[in-house]
Write an enzyme that holds these catalytic residues in place. Sequence first.
Site, mmCIF file in Angstrom:
data_model
loop_
_atom_site.group_PDB
_atom_site.id
_atom_site.type_symbol
_atom_site.label_atom_id
_atom_site.label_comp_id
_atom_site.label_asym_id
_atom_site.label_seq_id
_atom_site.Cartn_x
_atom_site.Cartn_y
_atom_site.Cartn_z
ATOM 1 N N GLY A 146 -52.690 -5.843 -23.269
ATOM 2 C CA GLY A 146 -51.459 -5.305 -22.718
ATOM 3 C C GLY A 146 -51.356 -3.841 -23.073
ATOM 4 N N ARG A 147 -50.511 -3.130 -22.352
ATOM 5 C CA ARG A 147 -50.312 -1.715 -22.674
ATOM 6 C C ARG A 147 -48.949 -1.255 -22.176
ATOM 7 N NH1 ARG A 147 -53.693 0.249 -18.353
ATOM 8 N NH2 ARG A 147 -52.936 -0.717 -16.417
ATOM 9 N N ASP B 79 -48.083 -9.637 -11.961
ATOM 10 C CA ASP B 79 -48.889 -8.416 -11.912
ATOM 11 C C ASP B 79 -49.504 -8.161 -10.536
ATOM 12 O OD1 ASP B 79 -50.754 -10.478 -12.108
ATOM 13 O OD2 ASP B 79 -51.505 -9.856 -14.075
ATOM 14 N N GLY C 17 -59.400 -2.167 -11.064
ATOM 15 C CA GLY C 17 -60.612 -1.660 -11.696
ATOM 16 C C GLY C 17 -61.826 -1.671 -10.794
ATOM 17 N N SER D 63 -56.020 -10.604 -21.320
ATOM 18 C CA SER D 63 -56.830 -10.151 -22.448
ATOM 19 C C SER D 63 -56.238 -8.952 -23.185
ATOM 20 C CB SER D 63 -58.247 -9.797 -21.985
ATOM 21 O OG SER D 63 -58.220 -8.755 -21.018
#
Length: 489
Positions: free
Chosen positions: A15-16, A236, A402, A13
């Site tokens: 990216g960074r 990931d 999270g 959903s």
Amino acid sequence: MNNYHVAVDIGASSGRLILADLSQNKLDLKEVHRFKNGFIFSAGHDRWNVTELFNQIIVGLEKVKKLGITNCIIGIDTWAVDYVLLDEDDQLLVEPVAYRDSRTNGAMAKVFEKVPKEIVYEKTGIQFLNFNTIFQYVSEDAELLSKATSSLLIPDYLAFRLTGKKCCEVTNASTTQLLNITDRDFDKELLEVVGLKKELLADLIESGTVIGDLREELMATHDLPECTVVAVGTHDTASAVVGVPATTDNWAYISSGTWSLIGVENQEPVVTKEALEANYTNEWGAYHTYRFLKNITGMWAVQEIARHLNYQYTYSEMAEQAYQVESFLQYVDLNDNRFTNPDNMIAEIQAYCRERGQIVPETVGELTMCVYSNLALIYAHEWKRLEQLTGRTLDVLHIVGGGSNVELLNQLTADVIGKKVVAGPDEATAIGNLLVQMITYSRMQNLKEARQWLAKEIDLKVYEPQPIADRDHLKKFEEMTVSKDYNKM
């Protein structure tokens, strides 16, 4: 020694780009760029826009340069299984199909007609998910595939666009269900089954391998820092597990988000009949490890409850109200397919309880406590299963991602498993990405040292098991919910 490292972390959903300044040998992190991601329906399928993802990486690196940074190291991690097809000029034939696309429906049966399921598992050690790359290749358009001269997984493609060098990093490659765990190479028989020539695939490389510097054309057309790209744990989850701050030997982890991935880090794969029946996978990890894990439900139910309440409560407010409710009042298998994508999560949970003559949760606090209580029980069930499958006695559970911020769930989990829970970091994926870069450039000697350093650098919260009135909750949960199909989701 280069003091600046960049983690490019892209999920389904968003990216960074996370910048780490290690000049003081401290984990000083800064998010320099964030962008949206998602698939759209195009050319008959749900597809990712990887062209735009690459453009956003360039935008992020330009922002790094504007901070006065002229030189840095980069690592890229993304989701698994999806791939691109390139023509003879190394151009995209079409934007890649997303793993949630329906094209793989029935693909498993096609493969199993040629190679039995048990043999595929024996060869690969990978759990069966209908979107695994092996089933995507079987479902690929034959004409399109015939035009391809190479195929790369998503993070490898992004690295190729940056450096001009093709490679296939092993942590993500293992999720294709095409790697042979004995030969540590692509399995010839499985490639034949899917009609894939090995020449289309790049050479395998290990996490920590230096891929190369940015292409001269990029440096000439954009204001970028001089960068060297390193292959981190490009899946990931692999990076998230690297980012577990474990300092003992017998630990398990949960990478907690919308989904929960619970498992242990092994030096050898566990490819047994029992592991197959329990639907556990042996994904390859960084530094010749194996992620022996299972995908189970996570924060999805709470997220859906919040959505159906029009987000009138924050997640913290939902948890605060749950604290006012007794725990373990219901036993609900949140892994049941009925909770995968119901029209109304609240109504579905209530119907489940009503059908079984259980107390029906009504208020937001009751619904939230119902979900967290049963997530804790699901975690406890898999904790026990992990010990059985590995023959190990586990001492501590690390929760990262999270979901590690949910104190109520962390304490409930510690109470039910009767073992210590250590929560954090919530940025485990980006941190794991960075740790591999640091090991590559000799800031740390190995993964053990890196984790010990990390444990001192970040704030961790420890949850010790507390007495609960009824220690038979797990037994009751298993009796009421764990059917013969539980492990076959």
